[in-house]
Design an enzyme around this catalytic site. Sequence first.
Site, PDB file in Angstrom:
ATOM      1  N   CYS A  33       0.834  -1.203   0.000  1.00 46.52           N
ATOM      2  CA  CYS A  33       0.000   0.000   0.000  1.00 46.52           C
ATOM      3  C   CYS A  33       0.870   1.256   0.000  1.00 46.52           C
ATOM      4  O   CYS A  33       2.008   1.236   0.456  1.00 46.52           O
ATOM      5  CB  CYS A  33      -0.922   0.098   1.208  1.00 46.52           C
ATOM      6  SG  CYS A  33      -1.880  -1.372   1.529  1.00 46.52           S
ATOM      7  N   ASN A  38      -0.539   1.419   6.095  1.00 42.99           N
ATOM      8  CA  ASN A  38       0.199   0.480   5.250  1.00 42.99           C
ATOM      9  C   ASN A  38       0.852  -0.528   6.178  1.00 42.99           C
ATOM     10  O   ASN A  38       1.664  -0.148   7.015  1.00 42.99           O
ATOM     11  CB  ASN A  38       1.245   1.255   4.431  1.00 42.99           C
ATOM     12  CG  ASN A  38       2.285   0.362   3.802  1.00 42.99           C
ATOM     13  OD1 ASN A  38       2.025  -0.799   3.528  1.00 42.99           O
ATOM     14  ND2 ASN A  38       3.468   0.892   3.579  1.00 42.99           N
ATOM     15  N   GLY A  39       0.479  -1.803   6.062  1.00 39.44           N
ATOM     16  CA  GLY A  39       1.092  -2.810   6.936  1.00 39.44           C
ATOM     17  C   GLY A  39       0.046  -3.799   7.416  1.00 39.44           C
ATOM     18  O   GLY A  39      -1.045  -3.897   6.850  1.00 39.44           O
ATOM     19  N   GLU A  87      14.687 -15.574 -14.702  1.00 43.95           N
ATOM     20  CA  GLU A  87      14.224 -14.184 -14.746  1.00 43.95           C
ATOM     21  C   GLU A  87      13.339 -13.953 -15.985  1.00 43.95           C
ATOM     22  O   GLU A  87      12.323 -13.266 -15.909  1.00 43.95           O
ATOM     23  CB  GLU A  87      15.441 -13.243 -14.722  1.00 43.95           C
ATOM     24  CG  GLU A  87      15.143 -11.770 -14.878  1.00 43.95           C
ATOM     25  CD  GLU A  87      14.243 -11.172 -13.791  1.00 43.95           C
ATOM     26  OE1 GLU A  87      13.976 -11.838 -12.780  1.00 43.95           O
ATOM     27  OE2 GLU A  87      13.779 -10.039 -13.996  1.00 43.95           O
ATOM     28  N   LYS A 138       5.008  -3.541  -6.108  1.00 45.56           N
ATOM     29  CA  LYS A 138       6.447  -3.388  -6.290  1.00 45.56           C
ATOM     30  C   LYS A 138       7.207  -3.583  -4.986  1.00 45.56           C
ATOM     31  O   LYS A 138       8.267  -4.188  -4.970  1.00 45.56           O
ATOM     32  CB  LYS A 138       6.742  -2.008  -6.870  1.00 45.56           C
ATOM     33  CG  LYS A 138       8.196  -1.836  -7.205  1.00 45.56           C
ATOM     34  CD  LYS A 138       8.394  -1.332  -8.597  1.00 45.56           C
ATOM     35  CE  LYS A 138       9.815  -1.465  -9.041  1.00 45.56           C
ATOM     36  NZ  LYS A 138      10.068  -2.770  -9.659  1.00 45.56           N
TER      37      LYS A 138
HETATM   38  C1  G6P Z   1       8.125  -7.764  -5.738  1.00 44.53           C
HETATM   39  C2  G6P Z   1       8.358  -7.068  -7.062  1.00 44.53           C
HETATM   40  C3  G6P Z   1       9.539  -7.696  -7.782  1.00 44.53           C
HETATM   41  C4  G6P Z   1      10.771  -7.692  -6.901  1.00 44.53           C
HETATM   42  C5  G6P Z   1      10.500  -8.348  -5.547  1.00 44.53           C
HETATM   43  C6  G6P Z   1      11.640  -8.097  -4.582  1.00 44.53           C
HETATM   44  O1  G6P Z   1       7.665  -9.045  -5.969  1.00 44.53           O
HETATM   45  O2  G6P Z   1       7.201  -7.122  -7.855  1.00 44.53           O
HETATM   46  O3  G6P Z   1       9.794  -6.969  -8.966  1.00 44.53           O
HETATM   47  O4  G6P Z   1      11.802  -8.366  -7.544  1.00 44.53           O
HETATM   48  O5  G6P Z   1       9.327  -7.786  -4.955  1.00 44.53           O
HETATM   49  O6  G6P Z   1      11.698  -6.730  -4.316  1.00 44.53           O
HETATM   50  P1  G6P Z   1      12.980  -5.945  -3.860  1.00 44.53           P
HETATM   51  O7  G6P Z   1      12.515  -4.504  -3.795  1.00 44.53           O
HETATM   52  O8  G6P Z   1      13.357  -6.474  -2.515  1.00 44.53           O
HETATM   53  O9  G6P Z   1      14.034  -6.142  -4.865  1.00 44.53           O
END
Ligand code: G6P
Length: 615
Positions: free
Chosen positions: A2, A101-102, A488, A610
Amino acid sequence: MCGIVGYIGNREAYPIIINGLKRLEYRGYDSAGIALYDGKTIQLCKTKGKVADLEANVEKEICKTGNLGIGHTRWATHGVPNDVNSHPHYSNSGDLVIIHNGIIENYTSIKKELINRGYTFSSDTDTEVLVNLIEDVKKKENVKLGKAVQIALNQVVGAYAIAIFDKNKPDEIVVAKLGSPLAIGIGDDEFFIASDASPFIEFTNNAIYLEDEEMAIIRKGRDIEIRKIKDDSIVAPYVQELQLNLEQIEKGGYDYFMLKEIYEQPSVIKDTFRGRLLADKGIIRLGGLEDYIEKFINADRIIIVACGTSWHAGLVAEYIFEDWARIPVEVEYASEFRYRNPVITEKDVVIAISQSGETADTLAAIKLAKEKGAFVYGICNVVGSTISRATHSGTYTHAGPEIGVASTKAFTTQITVLTMIALKLARVKGTISQSDYMLHLRELDIIPSKVAKALKKNDEIEEIAKVFKDATNFLYLGRGYNFPVALEGALKLKEISYIHAEGYPAAEMKHGPIALIDEQMPIVVIAVNSNHYDKVVSNIQEIKSRKGIIIAVVTEGDTVVRELADYIMEVPNTPETLSPLVTTIPLQLLSYHIALMLDRNVDQPRNLAKAVTVE
Ligand code: G6P
C-alpha cells in the site's frame, strides 16, 4: 504494501494527494481512497480499483476542498478489495480518520475486546480495528491524539505506517512507523507525508525518514515533534536533502514505465559504475566495501538473501563470486531463510539485495543475520530505504526510480554492482589473473554500449512476440551464468502477461519438463557463446527431436544455433561471465511485447506490488 500520502498546509490538499497516489500506485492498486478536511466537514471517498477510478468517484461524490488530506492506494491483506475495505477508515465516533500500510497481527483479539466494549465494525480490515483502538485509548485515558496513538501502538503487534487526524484538531496529522516506510516532506509552513518521497518531490527537497518505532506529530505552522513510540521520549529530527528529481519519476515520452526502464539500462548501468570503475587504471572503488574487504575475504561463506528478481541477481552472483573470488556462496529466498533456523556465524557475510529496500522478508532475514553476529552488506536501489539503513554497509545501484512493477533495470544494475564486488575481492585475494581482471574491467566498461545494441533488436523481437502471444505455456532454459537469466525471463513473462512460464537449467530439462514438449510449446533457450555452448546445442537438438519450437538467444554471428532454432534473438558477444547483462534484454522485450499485445497493464500487473512490505 500500500501507498500512503498526506498533506497539511495552506494549499488545497486534493491535487497533491491524488498525484501522490498515482506515483505510489506501484505499491498496490486494488483500491484507493482519500479524506479531505477543511476544518468543518470531512470529505471521504474510497473505491475498489485504481486511483483513476477514485478520481472519477470524487468528481461525483464529494467536494475537493480542504488544506488537510490523507490518501491511500491499497494492496489487500485483510478483506477483499472492495469499497468498504478501502482506506481511509473512520473511528466509530467519526472523529478520527486513518490510513495504514502494513498488517496488525493481533487485530483479532483487539477487535474482540473492542466489540465487548460496544464498538462496531463495517469492514474486515485490521486498520479499522486500529483506529478504534486509538479512539478507545483517547477516551479512556482522556488524552490527545498523539498520546493516544503512542499508547495504542504499544498494544499492537505487526507492521505499520499510519497517518491519522482528529476532526477536533484541524491543524494536525499524527504519523507513526514500524516496518513500513514513511517520509515527511518539509515545506514552508506545510508538510507532506508519503510512503516514499516521490509524491512531494516538486514541492520540497527536504525530508525526514521516520525510523522504526517512531511517530511524529505534525502541526501546521509548528515544528515537527518526533517521539519514540515505546516511551514517548523526544527524538531530534534529522532532515535529509533528497536526490530525486521529477523527470526521473515521469514516463519521458514512453508509453509505459517498464519500456522506459528497459531502455534506460545502458545509461543506468553506466551510472552504477560511474566513479567506481576506472577500467584503464585497473581500479574498482566501492565506498561501502573498502573498509570491509577483510570481512569478505576471511568469510567462511557469503549468504545472499533476496526475493523475486533480486534473488535471480543473487543467483548470478553465486557464479561470479565462486568463479573469481573462490568464496563459497549460498543464495537464499529471504522468506525461507528466516523461518529455517539457519546456521549463521560471525564468520559469515550476508549480502541482502533489494531494489526497493523495503521487502519485509529480506528485512527480517537481515535482522536475523545481525542477531547471529554476521556482517550484513546491502545492495539497494532506493536511497535511504529501510534495508539500506538496516545493513552494516552497502552499495547503491543508482538505477534511479524503478516504477514498473516488473523489475528490469534493477536486475542489471544489481548484477553490475555484484560483478564489481566480485572482481574487487578476487583482485585483493589474488584469485583472478591480472589479464582476466583487466579484461573484465574493460568489458564491463563497454557493457552499456552492448546493452544498447541488444535493444536495437526490439522490432525483430516484437515480430516474434506476435507469433507467440497466444501461447499458454513457455519454457526458458539456460546453463551456468544464464540459468538465472532463464528464471528471470520466465518470471517476467508470468508477471506481466499471465502466461504460465517456467525457467529451468537446460540440462535439468531431461528430468521432467521434457515431458511438456510438443509442437505447441515455445522454448526460449539462451545459447550464447560460453563454455557450455556445445551442451546447450545438444539440449536444443533434444527439443527439436520432440518437435518443440525454439526461440534462441544467440551471439551475433552465430551459425550453429541459427540453423536449428525457429527464431533467434541476437545479442553482442560478451564474456560468459558478463553475458547475463545482455541476454536478459531480449527476454525483457519479449515479455513486454507479448503482454502489450494481450492488452495487459504492463506497469501494474494484477495482484502484484512493487514493494512487498508484508511477510
Ligand atoms: C516484488 C516485485 C519484484 C521484486 C520483488 C523483490 O515481488 O514485484 O519486482 O523483484 O518484490 O523486491 P525488492 O525490492 O526487494 O528487490
